[in-house]
Write an enzyme that holds these catalytic residues in place. Structure first.
Site, short mmCIF file in Angstrom:
data_model
loop_
_atom_site.label_atom_id
_atom_site.label_comp_id
_atom_site.label_asym_id
_atom_site.label_seq_id
_atom_site.Cartn_x
_atom_site.Cartn_y
_atom_site.Cartn_z
N GLY A 37 18.26 76.29 -44.11
CA GLY A 37 17.49 75.65 -43.04
C GLY A 37 16.47 74.71 -43.66
O GLY A 37 16.73 74.07 -44.69
N GLU B 46 25.06 73.14 -34.05
CA GLU B 46 24.20 72.18 -34.75
C GLU B 46 23.22 71.46 -33.83
O GLU B 46 22.18 70.97 -34.27
CB GLU B 46 25.07 71.14 -35.48
N SER C 8 18.77 66.97 -40.05
CA SER C 8 19.15 68.07 -40.94
C SER C 8 18.11 68.21 -42.05
O SER C 8 17.31 67.29 -42.28
CB SER C 8 20.50 67.76 -41.56
N SER C 9 18.14 69.35 -42.73
CA SER C 9 17.36 69.52 -43.96
C SER C 9 18.26 69.59 -45.17
O SER C 9 17.78 69.82 -46.29
CB SER C 9 16.53 70.81 -43.88
N GLU D 11 25.40 75.71 -39.00
CA GLU D 11 24.01 75.93 -38.59
C GLU D 11 23.65 77.41 -38.61
O GLU D 11 23.54 77.97 -39.66
CB GLU D 11 23.71 75.30 -37.22
N THR E 59 24.99 78.07 -43.61
CA THR E 59 25.20 76.94 -44.52
C THR E 59 25.64 77.37 -45.93
O THR E 59 25.43 78.49 -46.34
CB THR E 59 23.92 76.06 -44.59
N THR F 178 27.91 73.21 -43.23
CA THR F 178 27.21 74.16 -42.35
C THR F 178 27.88 74.30 -41.00
O THR F 178 28.61 73.40 -40.56
CB THR F 178 25.75 73.68 -42.13
N ARG G 283 28.02 64.67 -40.25
CA ARG G 283 27.16 65.46 -39.37
C ARG G 283 27.76 65.50 -37.97
O ARG G 283 28.37 64.52 -37.51
CB ARG G 283 25.79 64.79 -39.31
N1 GLY Z 1 21.74 73.29 -39.99
C1 GLY Z 1 21.06 73.21 -41.22
C2 GLY Z 1 20.63 71.83 -41.54
O1 GLY Z 1 21.35 70.92 -41.22
O2 GLY Z 1 19.60 71.62 -42.10
#
Ligand code: GLY
Length: 593
Positions: free
Chosen positions: A501, A452, A479-480, A435, A415, A433, A126
Protein backbone atom coordinates in the site's frame (compact mmCIF):
# COMPACT_ATOMS: atom_id res chain seq x y z
CA UNK A 1 -9.17 -29.25 7.11
CA UNK A 2 -10.96 -27.36 9.87
CA UNK A 3 -14.47 -25.97 9.62
CA UNK A 4 -13.82 -22.31 8.97
CA UNK A 5 -16.55 -20.92 11.21
CA UNK A 6 -15.05 -22.72 14.20
CA UNK A 7 -11.62 -21.40 13.34
CA UNK A 8 -12.27 -17.88 12.26
CA UNK A 9 -12.43 -16.06 15.61
CA UNK A 10 -9.10 -17.43 16.74
CA UNK A 11 -7.62 -16.81 13.32
CA UNK A 12 -8.67 -13.17 13.29
CA UNK A 13 -6.83 -12.66 16.57
CA UNK A 14 -3.81 -14.86 16.04
CA UNK A 15 -2.91 -14.91 12.39
CA UNK A 16 -2.30 -11.40 11.09
CA UNK A 17 1.37 -11.27 12.06
CA UNK A 18 2.33 -14.92 12.15
CA UNK A 19 0.75 -16.00 8.91
CA UNK A 20 2.00 -13.05 6.95
CA UNK A 21 5.52 -13.45 8.26
CA UNK A 22 5.82 -17.18 7.85
CA UNK A 23 8.37 -18.14 5.22
CA UNK A 24 8.02 -21.33 3.22
CA UNK A 25 11.37 -22.99 3.67
CA UNK A 26 10.48 -26.11 1.74
CA UNK A 27 10.65 -26.60 -1.99
CA UNK A 28 7.18 -27.00 -3.51
CA UNK A 29 5.88 -30.54 -3.43
CA UNK A 30 2.75 -32.39 -4.42
CA UNK A 31 1.03 -33.54 -7.56
CA UNK A 32 1.66 -30.27 -9.42
CA UNK A 33 5.36 -30.17 -8.78
CA UNK A 34 6.28 -32.17 -11.85
CA UNK A 35 5.06 -29.35 -14.11
CA UNK A 36 7.35 -26.78 -12.52
CA UNK A 37 11.08 -27.20 -12.14
CA UNK A 38 11.28 -27.63 -8.38
CA UNK A 39 14.95 -28.25 -8.83
CA UNK A 40 17.99 -28.33 -6.64
CA UNK A 41 18.42 -24.72 -7.69
CA UNK A 42 15.20 -23.70 -5.95
CA UNK A 43 16.23 -25.64 -2.84
CA UNK A 44 19.59 -23.89 -2.89
CA UNK A 45 17.91 -20.52 -3.31
CA UNK A 46 15.64 -21.26 -0.35
CA UNK A 47 18.64 -22.27 1.75
CA UNK A 48 20.54 -19.10 0.81
CA UNK A 49 17.57 -16.98 1.79
CA UNK A 50 17.13 -18.81 5.10
CA UNK A 51 20.81 -18.19 5.86
CA UNK A 52 20.43 -14.50 4.99
CA UNK A 53 22.67 -14.75 1.93
CA UNK A 54 21.90 -13.23 -1.48
CA UNK A 55 21.50 -15.49 -4.50
CA UNK A 56 24.35 -15.21 -7.00
CA UNK A 57 24.46 -15.68 -10.76
CA UNK A 58 26.30 -14.58 -13.89
CA UNK A 59 23.73 -14.58 -16.69
CA UNK A 60 20.15 -14.12 -15.51
CA UNK A 61 18.09 -13.93 -12.35
CA UNK A 62 14.48 -13.74 -11.19
CA UNK A 63 13.24 -12.73 -7.75
CA UNK A 64 9.54 -13.00 -6.90
CA UNK A 65 7.16 -13.87 -4.10
CA UNK A 66 6.64 -17.60 -4.65
CA UNK A 67 9.02 -20.48 -5.52
CA UNK A 68 6.62 -21.95 -8.13
CA UNK A 69 6.50 -18.60 -9.91
CA UNK A 70 10.26 -18.16 -9.71
CA UNK A 71 10.78 -21.68 -11.08
CA UNK A 72 8.49 -20.93 -14.04
CA UNK A 73 10.39 -17.72 -14.79
CA UNK A 74 13.74 -19.48 -14.42
CA UNK A 75 12.72 -22.14 -16.93
CA UNK A 76 11.94 -19.45 -19.51
CA UNK A 77 15.20 -17.60 -18.86
CA UNK A 78 17.25 -20.80 -18.96
CA UNK A 79 15.80 -21.52 -22.40
CA UNK A 80 16.92 -18.14 -23.71
CA UNK A 81 13.72 -16.21 -23.07
CA UNK A 82 13.78 -12.52 -22.25
CA UNK A 83 12.78 -10.84 -19.01
CA UNK A 84 9.44 -9.98 -20.64
CA UNK A 85 8.84 -13.64 -21.50
CA UNK A 86 9.75 -14.70 -17.97
CA UNK A 87 7.44 -12.06 -16.50
CA UNK A 88 4.47 -13.57 -18.37
CA UNK A 89 5.23 -17.03 -16.94
CA UNK A 90 5.82 -15.63 -13.44
CA UNK A 91 2.61 -13.58 -13.44
CA UNK A 92 0.54 -16.51 -14.70
CA UNK A 93 1.77 -18.67 -11.80
CA UNK A 94 1.49 -15.89 -9.18
CA UNK A 95 -2.18 -15.52 -10.09
CA UNK A 96 -2.64 -19.15 -9.09
CA UNK A 97 -0.41 -19.67 -6.05
CA UNK A 98 -0.65 -16.15 -4.58
CA UNK A 99 -4.16 -15.23 -5.76
CA UNK A 100 -4.69 -12.84 -2.85
CA UNK A 101 -2.01 -10.50 -4.21
CA UNK A 102 -2.13 -10.23 -7.99
CA UNK A 103 -3.56 -11.82 -11.09
CA UNK A 104 -5.48 -11.49 -14.33
CA UNK A 105 -8.19 -9.48 -12.59
CA UNK A 106 -5.76 -6.78 -11.44
CA UNK A 107 -3.30 -4.21 -12.69
CA UNK A 108 0.45 -3.65 -12.78
CA UNK A 109 3.24 -1.20 -13.55
CA UNK A 110 6.40 -2.33 -15.34
CA UNK A 111 9.73 -0.52 -15.66
CA UNK A 112 12.05 -1.79 -18.41
CA UNK A 113 15.72 -1.05 -19.06
CA UNK A 114 16.75 -2.31 -22.45
CA UNK A 115 20.04 -4.20 -22.57
CA UNK A 116 20.65 -3.38 -26.22
CA UNK A 117 19.63 0.27 -26.55
CA UNK A 118 20.19 1.38 -22.96
CA UNK A 119 16.76 3.02 -23.03
CA UNK A 120 14.29 2.94 -20.20
CA UNK A 121 10.52 3.08 -20.42
CA UNK A 122 7.47 2.09 -18.40
CA UNK A 123 4.19 0.34 -19.12
CA UNK A 124 1.11 1.44 -17.22
CA UNK A 125 -1.31 -1.47 -16.85
CA UNK A 126 -3.32 0.24 -14.13
CA UNK A 127 -7.04 -0.47 -13.86
CA UNK A 128 -9.48 2.17 -15.11
CA UNK A 129 -12.77 3.41 -13.67
CA UNK A 130 -15.90 2.48 -15.65
CA UNK A 131 -17.24 5.22 -17.91
CA UNK A 132 -20.34 5.39 -15.74
CA UNK A 133 -18.34 6.13 -12.56
CA UNK A 134 -18.76 9.51 -10.88
CA UNK A 135 -16.85 11.27 -8.09
CA UNK A 136 -19.59 10.10 -5.69
CA UNK A 137 -18.96 6.40 -6.33
CA UNK A 138 -17.82 5.78 -2.75
CA UNK A 139 -20.22 8.11 -0.96
CA UNK A 140 -23.57 7.47 0.70
CA UNK A 141 -26.73 9.41 -0.07
CA UNK A 142 -25.61 12.21 2.22
CA UNK A 143 -22.28 12.53 0.40
CA UNK A 144 -20.32 10.95 3.25
CA UNK A 145 -17.55 8.42 2.48
CA UNK A 146 -18.54 4.76 2.76
CA UNK A 147 -16.87 2.48 5.25
CA UNK A 148 -13.74 1.05 3.56
CA UNK A 149 -14.79 -2.61 3.43
CA UNK A 150 -18.36 -1.70 2.53
CA UNK A 151 -16.83 -0.18 -0.60
CA UNK A 152 -14.25 -2.90 -1.25
CA UNK A 153 -16.26 -6.11 -1.10
CA UNK A 154 -18.46 -6.52 -4.17
CA UNK A 155 -18.70 -4.99 -7.62
CA UNK A 156 -18.47 -1.27 -6.87
CA UNK A 157 -14.68 -1.28 -6.39
CA UNK A 158 -13.82 -3.24 -9.54
CA UNK A 159 -11.89 -1.40 -12.24
CA UNK A 160 -11.12 -2.68 -15.73
CA UNK A 161 -8.20 -5.10 -15.26
CA UNK A 162 -4.92 -4.12 -16.88
CA UNK A 163 -2.65 -7.08 -16.18
CA UNK A 164 -3.60 -9.32 -19.15
CA UNK A 165 -3.10 -6.44 -21.58
CA UNK A 166 0.19 -5.47 -19.93
CA UNK A 167 1.53 -9.03 -20.18
CA UNK A 168 0.82 -9.04 -23.91
CA UNK A 169 2.11 -5.51 -24.50
CA UNK A 170 5.43 -6.38 -22.82
CA UNK A 171 5.66 -9.64 -24.77
CA UNK A 172 4.87 -7.94 -28.10
CA UNK A 173 7.54 -5.36 -27.42
CA UNK A 174 10.37 -7.37 -25.86
CA UNK A 175 9.42 -11.05 -26.01
CA UNK A 176 11.19 -13.80 -27.90
CA UNK A 177 9.51 -16.99 -26.69
CA UNK A 178 6.26 -18.21 -28.22
CA UNK A 179 3.43 -16.55 -26.25
CA UNK A 180 1.28 -19.64 -25.88
CA UNK A 181 4.05 -21.74 -24.33
CA UNK A 182 4.59 -19.25 -21.52
CA UNK A 183 1.46 -20.48 -19.75
CA UNK A 184 2.41 -24.17 -19.64
CA UNK A 185 3.69 -24.21 -16.06
CA UNK A 186 0.71 -22.29 -14.72
CA UNK A 187 -1.77 -24.45 -16.61
CA UNK A 188 -0.10 -27.62 -15.38
CA UNK A 189 -0.11 -26.44 -11.77
CA UNK A 190 -3.73 -25.31 -12.00
CA UNK A 191 -4.80 -28.67 -13.43
CA UNK A 192 -2.69 -30.95 -11.25
CA UNK A 193 -2.87 -28.83 -8.12
CA UNK A 194 -0.31 -27.00 -6.01
CA UNK A 195 0.54 -27.18 -2.35
CA UNK A 196 -1.16 -24.50 -0.26
CA UNK A 197 1.50 -22.33 1.38
CA UNK A 198 1.45 -20.94 4.93
CA UNK A 199 0.76 -17.46 3.64
CA UNK A 200 -2.22 -18.43 1.49
CA UNK A 201 -3.65 -20.64 4.23
CA UNK A 202 -3.26 -17.88 6.83
CA UNK A 203 -4.78 -15.21 4.67
CA UNK A 204 -7.80 -17.35 3.80
CA UNK A 205 -8.34 -17.92 7.53
CA UNK A 206 -8.13 -14.20 8.22
CA UNK A 207 -10.56 -13.33 5.45
CA UNK A 208 -12.98 -16.27 5.62
CA UNK A 209 -16.01 -14.13 6.45
CA UNK A 210 -15.59 -11.90 3.42
CA UNK A 211 -14.57 -14.74 1.11
CA UNK A 212 -17.73 -16.60 2.06
CA UNK A 213 -20.00 -13.85 0.73
CA UNK A 214 -19.85 -14.92 -2.92
CA UNK A 215 -20.46 -18.51 -4.02
CA UNK A 216 -17.61 -19.02 -6.54
CA UNK A 217 -15.11 -17.47 -4.14
CA UNK A 218 -16.42 -19.49 -1.20
CA UNK A 219 -16.39 -22.74 -3.15
CA UNK A 220 -12.76 -22.27 -4.13
CA UNK A 221 -11.20 -20.89 -0.94
CA UNK A 222 -13.48 -22.62 1.60
CA UNK A 223 -14.22 -25.97 -0.03
CA UNK A 224 -17.00 -27.83 1.82
CA UNK A 225 -16.99 -25.01 4.37
CA UNK A 226 -13.43 -25.77 5.46
CA UNK A 227 -10.32 -23.65 5.67
CA UNK A 228 -7.40 -24.39 3.39
CA UNK A 229 -4.64 -26.01 5.43
CA UNK A 230 -0.93 -25.69 4.76
CA UNK A 231 0.00 -28.67 2.58
CA UNK A 232 -3.46 -29.14 1.06
CA UNK A 233 -3.45 -29.62 -2.71
CA UNK A 234 -5.52 -26.96 -4.45
CA UNK A 235 -6.67 -27.36 -8.05
CA UNK A 236 -8.12 -24.57 -10.19
CA UNK A 237 -9.42 -26.04 -13.47
CA UNK A 238 -11.34 -22.84 -14.25
CA UNK A 239 -8.08 -20.87 -14.13
CA UNK A 240 -6.39 -23.48 -16.35
CA UNK A 241 -9.20 -23.01 -18.89
CA UNK A 242 -8.88 -19.21 -18.75
CA UNK A 243 -5.12 -19.46 -19.27
CA UNK A 244 -5.60 -21.82 -22.21
CA UNK A 245 -7.85 -19.22 -23.83
CA UNK A 246 -5.40 -16.41 -23.04
CA UNK A 247 -2.57 -18.51 -24.51
CA UNK A 248 -4.53 -19.23 -27.68
CA UNK A 249 -6.31 -15.93 -28.29
CA UNK A 250 -4.26 -13.32 -26.43
CA UNK A 251 -5.85 -10.78 -24.08
CA UNK A 252 -8.93 -10.49 -26.30
CA UNK A 253 -9.96 -13.69 -24.52
CA UNK A 254 -10.41 -11.59 -21.36
CA UNK A 255 -11.49 -8.21 -22.77
CA UNK A 256 -14.21 -9.52 -25.11
CA UNK A 257 -16.39 -12.59 -25.52
CA UNK A 258 -17.66 -14.99 -22.86
CA UNK A 259 -15.07 -14.22 -20.15
CA UNK A 260 -15.71 -10.48 -20.49
CA UNK A 261 -19.44 -11.15 -20.26
CA UNK A 262 -18.91 -13.20 -17.09
CA UNK A 263 -16.80 -10.43 -15.55
CA UNK A 264 -19.47 -7.84 -16.27
CA UNK A 265 -22.28 -10.07 -15.03
CA UNK A 266 -20.39 -10.84 -11.81
CA UNK A 267 -19.60 -7.18 -11.13
CA UNK A 268 -23.03 -5.82 -11.95
CA UNK A 269 -24.80 -8.67 -10.17
CA UNK A 270 -22.71 -8.69 -6.99
CA UNK A 271 -25.21 -9.22 -4.16
CA UNK A 272 -25.50 -6.19 -1.92
CA UNK A 273 -22.88 -4.09 -3.69
CA UNK A 274 -23.16 -4.13 -7.49
CA UNK A 275 -20.71 -2.28 -9.73
CA UNK A 276 -20.85 -0.33 -12.96
CA UNK A 277 -18.49 -2.16 -15.32
CA UNK A 278 -19.69 -2.79 -18.89
CA UNK A 279 -18.37 -4.77 -21.82
CA UNK A 280 -17.58 -1.45 -23.51
CA UNK A 281 -15.31 -0.51 -20.58
CA UNK A 282 -13.41 -3.76 -21.04
CA UNK A 283 -13.19 -3.38 -24.81
CA UNK A 284 -11.76 0.14 -24.47
CA UNK A 285 -8.89 -0.81 -22.15
CA UNK A 286 -5.41 0.33 -23.24
CA UNK A 287 -1.96 -0.10 -21.73
CA UNK A 288 -0.14 3.26 -21.68
CA UNK A 289 3.56 3.60 -22.32
CA UNK A 290 4.95 6.45 -20.23
CA UNK A 291 8.36 8.00 -19.66
CA UNK A 292 9.98 6.94 -16.38
CA UNK A 293 10.44 9.54 -13.67
CA UNK A 294 14.04 9.79 -12.50
CA UNK A 295 15.63 11.55 -9.55
CA UNK A 296 19.34 12.19 -9.04
CA UNK A 297 20.77 10.69 -5.85
CA UNK A 298 24.52 10.95 -5.22
CA UNK A 299 26.20 8.97 -8.06
CA UNK A 300 22.89 7.38 -9.04
CA UNK A 301 19.70 8.02 -10.93
CA UNK A 302 16.67 6.45 -9.30
CA UNK A 303 14.02 5.77 -11.91
CA UNK A 304 10.48 4.51 -11.54
CA UNK A 305 6.84 4.80 -12.36
CA UNK A 306 5.27 8.22 -12.80
CA UNK A 307 1.57 9.09 -12.55
CA UNK A 308 -0.90 7.54 -12.06
CA UNK A 309 1.50 6.07 -9.53
CA UNK A 310 2.80 8.30 -6.81
CA UNK A 311 5.55 5.72 -6.28
CA UNK A 312 8.35 7.04 -8.48
CA UNK A 313 7.75 10.68 -7.59
CA UNK A 314 7.51 10.14 -3.84
CA UNK A 315 10.52 7.81 -3.67
CA UNK A 316 12.45 10.31 -5.83
CA UNK A 317 11.45 13.23 -3.60
CA UNK A 318 12.50 11.43 -0.42
CA UNK A 319 15.87 10.42 -1.85
CA UNK A 320 16.41 13.93 -3.25
CA UNK A 321 15.75 15.47 0.18
CA UNK A 322 18.12 12.98 1.84
CA UNK A 323 21.00 13.69 -0.51
CA UNK A 324 22.54 16.57 1.51
CA UNK A 325 22.91 14.30 4.55
CA UNK A 326 25.72 11.78 5.11
CA UNK A 327 23.57 8.71 5.74
CA UNK A 328 26.52 6.39 5.10
CA UNK A 329 28.35 7.88 8.06
CA UNK A 330 25.27 7.76 10.29
CA UNK A 331 24.55 4.08 9.51
CA UNK A 332 21.46 1.90 9.94
CA UNK A 333 21.36 2.01 13.76
CA UNK A 334 21.32 5.80 13.95
CA UNK A 335 18.06 7.39 15.18
CA UNK A 336 19.18 10.57 13.41
CA UNK A 337 19.30 8.72 10.07
CA UNK A 338 15.79 7.42 10.61
CA UNK A 339 14.52 10.81 11.71
CA UNK A 340 15.84 12.26 8.46
CA UNK A 341 14.29 9.44 6.41
CA UNK A 342 10.99 9.68 8.32
CA UNK A 343 10.61 13.45 8.08
CA UNK A 344 11.72 13.56 4.42
CA UNK A 345 8.99 10.99 3.84
CA UNK A 346 6.42 13.14 5.66
CA UNK A 347 7.30 16.14 3.49
CA UNK A 348 7.01 14.01 0.34
CA UNK A 349 3.68 12.55 1.47
CA UNK A 350 2.32 16.07 1.93
CA UNK A 351 3.14 16.80 -1.72
CA UNK A 352 1.79 13.40 -2.76
CA UNK A 353 -1.55 14.12 -1.12
CA UNK A 354 -1.92 17.43 -2.83
CA UNK A 355 -0.49 16.99 -6.28
CA UNK A 356 -0.36 13.35 -7.36
CA UNK A 357 -3.08 11.58 -9.34
CA UNK A 358 -3.68 10.36 -12.89
CA UNK A 359 -1.91 12.97 -15.03
CA UNK A 360 -4.20 12.18 -17.95
CA UNK A 361 -6.95 13.85 -15.87
CA UNK A 362 -5.26 16.38 -13.60
CA UNK A 363 -2.11 18.41 -14.18
CA UNK A 364 0.69 16.92 -12.07
CA UNK A 365 3.88 19.00 -11.69
CA UNK A 366 6.17 16.03 -12.33
CA UNK A 367 9.30 18.03 -13.13
CA UNK A 368 8.68 20.58 -10.40
CA UNK A 369 8.28 17.90 -7.75
CA UNK A 370 11.67 16.36 -8.63
CA UNK A 371 13.51 19.61 -9.32
CA UNK A 372 16.76 19.39 -7.27
CA UNK A 373 16.50 23.08 -6.31
CA UNK A 374 12.95 22.52 -4.97
CA UNK A 375 14.02 19.43 -3.05
CA UNK A 376 17.08 21.22 -1.58
CA UNK A 377 14.74 23.94 -0.34
CA UNK A 378 12.38 21.37 1.20
CA UNK A 379 15.39 19.54 2.74
CA UNK A 380 16.41 22.66 4.68
CA UNK A 381 13.54 21.90 7.03
CA UNK A 382 15.36 18.69 8.00
CA UNK A 383 18.50 20.49 9.19
CA UNK A 384 17.35 21.46 12.68
CA UNK A 385 18.01 18.06 14.27
CA UNK A 386 14.53 17.93 15.81
CA UNK A 387 11.34 16.18 14.77
CA UNK A 388 9.24 18.33 12.41
CA UNK A 389 6.24 19.56 14.34
CA UNK A 390 4.11 19.82 11.22
CA UNK A 391 4.40 19.37 7.48
CA UNK A 392 2.52 20.96 4.59
CA UNK A 393 2.72 20.60 0.84
CA UNK A 394 5.36 22.71 -0.87
CA UNK A 395 5.03 24.84 -3.97
CA UNK A 396 6.88 23.16 -6.79
CA UNK A 397 7.27 24.88 -10.12
CA UNK A 398 3.81 24.64 -11.61
CA UNK A 399 2.77 25.77 -15.05
CA UNK A 400 -0.89 26.38 -14.30
CA UNK A 401 -3.04 27.94 -11.62
CA UNK A 402 -5.05 24.97 -10.37
CA UNK A 403 -4.99 24.31 -6.69
CA UNK A 404 -5.73 20.70 -5.90
CA UNK A 405 -7.00 19.92 -2.46
CA UNK A 406 -5.70 17.52 0.14
CA UNK A 407 -6.58 13.88 -0.21
CA UNK A 408 -6.54 11.21 2.44
CA UNK A 409 -7.66 8.08 0.61
CA UNK A 410 -6.80 4.79 2.26
CA UNK A 411 -4.80 1.84 1.04
CA UNK A 412 -4.86 -1.62 2.60
CA UNK A 413 -2.61 -3.59 0.44
CA UNK A 414 -1.92 -6.95 -0.97
CA UNK A 415 0.25 -6.79 -4.14
CA UNK A 416 3.48 -8.49 -5.29
CA UNK A 417 6.80 -7.44 -6.83
CA UNK A 418 8.90 -9.17 -9.49
CA UNK A 419 12.48 -8.27 -10.50
CA UNK A 420 14.11 -9.99 -13.49
CA UNK A 421 17.41 -9.66 -15.37
CA UNK A 422 17.80 -11.74 -18.53
CA UNK A 423 20.79 -13.05 -20.46
CA UNK A 424 20.62 -10.06 -22.86
CA UNK A 425 21.05 -7.61 -20.00
CA UNK A 426 17.44 -6.41 -20.02
CA UNK A 427 16.17 -5.40 -16.58
CA UNK A 428 12.51 -5.59 -15.58
CA UNK A 429 10.95 -4.28 -12.38
CA UNK A 430 7.19 -4.88 -12.07
CA UNK A 431 4.77 -4.38 -9.20
CA UNK A 432 1.45 -6.15 -9.66
CA UNK A 433 -1.72 -6.04 -7.60
CA UNK A 434 -5.39 -6.71 -7.09
CA UNK A 435 -5.26 -4.09 -4.25
CA UNK A 436 -6.76 -5.49 -1.02
CA UNK A 437 -6.03 -9.10 -0.07
CA UNK A 438 -8.32 -11.09 -2.41
CA UNK A 439 -9.38 -7.82 -4.09
CA UNK A 440 -13.13 -7.36 -4.37
CA UNK A 441 -13.56 -11.03 -3.29
CA UNK A 442 -15.41 -11.61 -6.57
CA UNK A 443 -14.11 -14.59 -8.51
CA UNK A 444 -14.70 -15.22 -12.21
CA UNK A 445 -13.38 -18.15 -14.25
CA UNK A 446 -10.76 -19.03 -11.64
CA UNK A 447 -9.36 -15.56 -10.93
CA UNK A 448 -10.20 -12.76 -8.52
CA UNK A 449 -11.32 -9.29 -9.58
CA UNK A 450 -9.53 -6.25 -8.18
CA UNK A 451 -10.88 -3.59 -5.84
CA UNK A 452 -8.47 -1.03 -7.27
CA UNK A 453 -11.08 1.74 -7.46
CA UNK A 454 -10.86 2.13 -3.68
CA UNK A 455 -7.39 3.62 -4.32
CA UNK A 456 -9.33 6.71 -5.41
CA UNK A 457 -10.23 9.28 -2.78
CA UNK A 458 -13.67 8.56 -1.36
CA UNK A 459 -14.16 12.32 -0.94
CA UNK A 460 -14.59 14.31 -4.12
CA UNK A 461 -13.96 17.69 -2.46
CA UNK A 462 -12.16 18.94 0.59
CA UNK A 463 -12.50 22.48 1.91
CA UNK A 464 -14.64 23.25 -1.11
CA UNK A 465 -11.92 22.30 -3.58
CA UNK A 466 -11.81 19.25 -5.87
CA UNK A 467 -9.55 16.40 -4.81
CA UNK A 468 -6.97 15.47 -7.47
CA UNK A 469 -7.47 11.75 -6.91
CA UNK A 470 -11.28 11.82 -7.01
CA UNK A 471 -13.14 9.22 -9.08
CA UNK A 472 -13.74 10.16 -12.72
CA UNK A 473 -14.87 8.04 -15.66
CA UNK A 474 -12.00 6.20 -17.35
CA UNK A 475 -9.47 7.55 -14.83
CA UNK A 476 -6.77 5.43 -13.18
CA UNK A 477 -6.67 5.51 -9.38
CA UNK A 478 -3.52 6.87 -7.80
CA UNK A 479 -1.13 4.12 -6.80
CA UNK A 480 1.84 3.90 -4.46
CA UNK A 481 3.48 1.11 -6.40
CA UNK A 482 7.13 1.91 -6.97
CA UNK A 483 8.86 -0.52 -9.30
CA UNK A 484 12.35 0.97 -9.46
CA UNK A 485 15.53 0.66 -11.51
CA UNK A 486 18.65 2.46 -10.30
CA UNK A 487 21.31 3.61 -12.77
CA UNK A 488 24.95 4.53 -12.27
CA UNK A 489 26.75 6.12 -15.21
CA UNK A 490 23.71 5.24 -17.28
CA UNK A 491 23.95 1.50 -16.47
CA UNK A 492 21.46 -0.38 -14.31
CA UNK A 493 22.80 -1.38 -10.89
CA UNK A 494 19.61 -2.35 -9.03
CA UNK A 495 16.03 -3.43 -9.67
CA UNK A 496 13.71 -3.34 -6.66
CA UNK A 497 10.11 -2.89 -5.55
CA UNK A 498 7.63 -4.05 -2.93
CA UNK A 499 3.98 -4.49 -2.03
CA UNK A 500 2.58 -2.65 0.99
CA UNK A 501 0.00 0.00 0.00
CA UNK A 502 1.30 3.48 0.69
CA UNK A 503 4.04 1.92 2.86
CA UNK A 504 5.54 0.62 -0.41
CA UNK A 505 7.27 3.97 -0.73
CA UNK A 506 8.98 3.62 2.66
CA UNK A 507 9.93 0.00 2.04
CA UNK A 508 11.59 0.89 -1.27
CA UNK A 509 13.38 3.89 0.26
CA UNK A 510 14.68 1.65 3.07
CA UNK A 511 16.05 -0.87 0.57
CA UNK A 512 17.66 1.90 -1.51
CA UNK A 513 19.36 3.58 1.44
CA UNK A 514 20.40 0.21 2.91
CA UNK A 515 22.01 -0.92 -0.34
CA UNK A 516 23.36 2.36 -1.75
CA UNK A 517 24.45 4.12 1.46
CA UNK A 518 24.82 1.45 4.10
CA UNK A 519 26.40 -1.00 1.66
CA UNK A 520 24.20 -3.91 2.66
CA UNK A 521 23.95 -6.69 0.11
CA UNK A 522 20.51 -7.02 -1.49
CA UNK A 523 19.39 -9.81 0.84
CA UNK A 524 20.31 -7.76 3.92
CA UNK A 525 18.70 -4.68 2.36
CA UNK A 526 15.38 -6.49 2.03
CA UNK A 527 15.59 -8.07 5.50
CA UNK A 528 16.69 -5.12 7.62
CA UNK A 529 13.80 -3.79 9.77
CA UNK A 530 11.15 -1.59 8.21
CA UNK A 531 10.56 1.89 9.65
CA UNK A 532 8.06 4.07 7.81
CA UNK A 533 6.68 7.53 8.51
CA UNK A 534 3.98 8.79 6.16
CA UNK A 535 1.72 11.15 8.09
CA UNK A 536 3.48 11.74 11.44
CA UNK A 537 3.37 8.54 13.53
CA UNK A 538 6.47 6.39 13.07
CA UNK A 539 5.60 2.79 12.18
CA UNK A 540 8.43 0.62 13.46
CA UNK A 541 8.45 -3.07 12.67
CA UNK A 542 7.68 -5.33 15.63
CA UNK A 543 10.57 -7.47 16.82
CA UNK A 544 13.76 -7.07 18.84
CA UNK A 545 15.88 -5.85 15.89
CA UNK A 546 14.22 -2.43 15.97
CA UNK A 547 13.64 -2.05 19.75
CA UNK A 548 16.47 0.42 20.28
CA UNK A 549 15.44 2.58 17.33
CA UNK A 550 11.81 2.57 18.46
CA UNK A 551 12.80 3.80 21.92
CA UNK A 552 15.11 6.47 20.49
CA UNK A 553 12.46 7.78 18.10
CA UNK A 554 9.91 7.90 20.92
CA UNK A 555 12.46 9.96 22.90
CA UNK A 556 12.62 12.38 19.98
CA UNK A 557 8.88 12.96 20.36
CA UNK A 558 7.44 10.70 17.67
CA UNK A 559 4.33 8.65 18.24
CA UNK A 560 5.85 5.20 17.66
CA UNK A 561 3.60 2.34 16.55
CA UNK A 562 5.04 -1.19 16.69
CA UNK A 563 3.46 -3.50 14.15
CA UNK A 564 4.05 -6.27 11.64
CA UNK A 565 5.22 -4.59 8.44
CA UNK A 566 4.94 -7.17 5.69
CA UNK A 567 6.93 -5.77 2.83
CA UNK A 568 7.71 -8.09 -0.08
CA UNK A 569 10.89 -6.57 -1.44
CA UNK A 570 12.39 -8.46 -4.38
CA UNK A 571 15.66 -7.04 -5.59
CA UNK A 572 18.46 -7.81 -8.01
CA UNK A 573 21.78 -5.95 -7.94
CA UNK A 574 23.86 -5.84 -11.10
CA UNK A 575 27.63 -5.68 -10.62
CA UNK A 576 30.47 -8.01 -11.60
CA UNK A 577 27.81 -10.69 -10.99
CA UNK A 578 24.08 -10.63 -10.31
CA UNK A 579 23.01 -10.84 -6.67
CA UNK A 580 19.39 -11.32 -5.65
CA UNK A 581 17.37 -10.74 -2.51
CA UNK A 582 13.93 -12.01 -1.54
CA UNK A 583 12.10 -10.54 1.43
CA UNK A 584 12.15 -12.95 4.39
CA UNK A 585 8.67 -11.70 5.32
CA UNK A 586 7.27 -13.40 2.20
CA UNK A 587 7.62 -16.84 0.63
CA UNK A 588 9.63 -16.01 -2.47
CA UNK A 589 13.21 -16.61 -3.55
CA UNK A 590 15.79 -15.15 -5.88
CA UNK A 591 17.17 -17.63 -8.37
CA UNK A 592 19.69 -17.30 -11.17
CA UNK A 593 22.34 -18.97 -13.26
N1 GLY B 1 -3.19 -0.98 -4.67
C1 GLY B 1 -1.88 -0.67 -4.24
C2 GLY B 1 -1.31 0.47 -4.97
O1 GLY B 1 -1.58 0.60 -6.14
O2 GLY B 1 -0.58 1.25 -4.43
Amino acid sequence: MKTWLAFVTAALVALPCNAQQAADTHAPEGPGAGRVATSAAVDAAQAAKAAGRPARADDWMVSAANPHAVAAGARVLRNGGTAADAMVAVQAVLGLVEPQSSGLGGGAFLVWHDGETGEMTTLDGRETAPLAATPRLFQDDAGEPLDFFEAVVGGRSVGVPGTPALMKAAHDRWGRTDWAGLFDDAIGLAEDGFTVSPRLSGMVAMDALRLSRFAPTRDYFLPDGSLLEVGDTLRNPAYADTLERLAAEGPQAIYAGPIARDIVETVRGAPGNPGLLTEADLALYKVRERAPVCAAYRAYEICGMGPPSSGGLTVGQIMGMLEPFDLAKLGPDSPRAWRLIGDASRLAFADRARYMADSDYVPVPVEGLLDPAYLRKRARRLESGARLESVAPGEPEFDHALNWADNASMARPSTSHVSIVDGDGNVLSMTTTIENAFGSRLMVRGFLLNNELTDFSFRSHRDGRPVANRVEPGKRPRSSMAPTIVLRDGKPVLAVGSPGGSRIIGYVVKALVAHLDWEMDVQQATATPNLVNRFGPFDVEAGPAANALAAALADKGYEVRRRAMVSGLHAIALGDALTGGADPRREGVALGQ
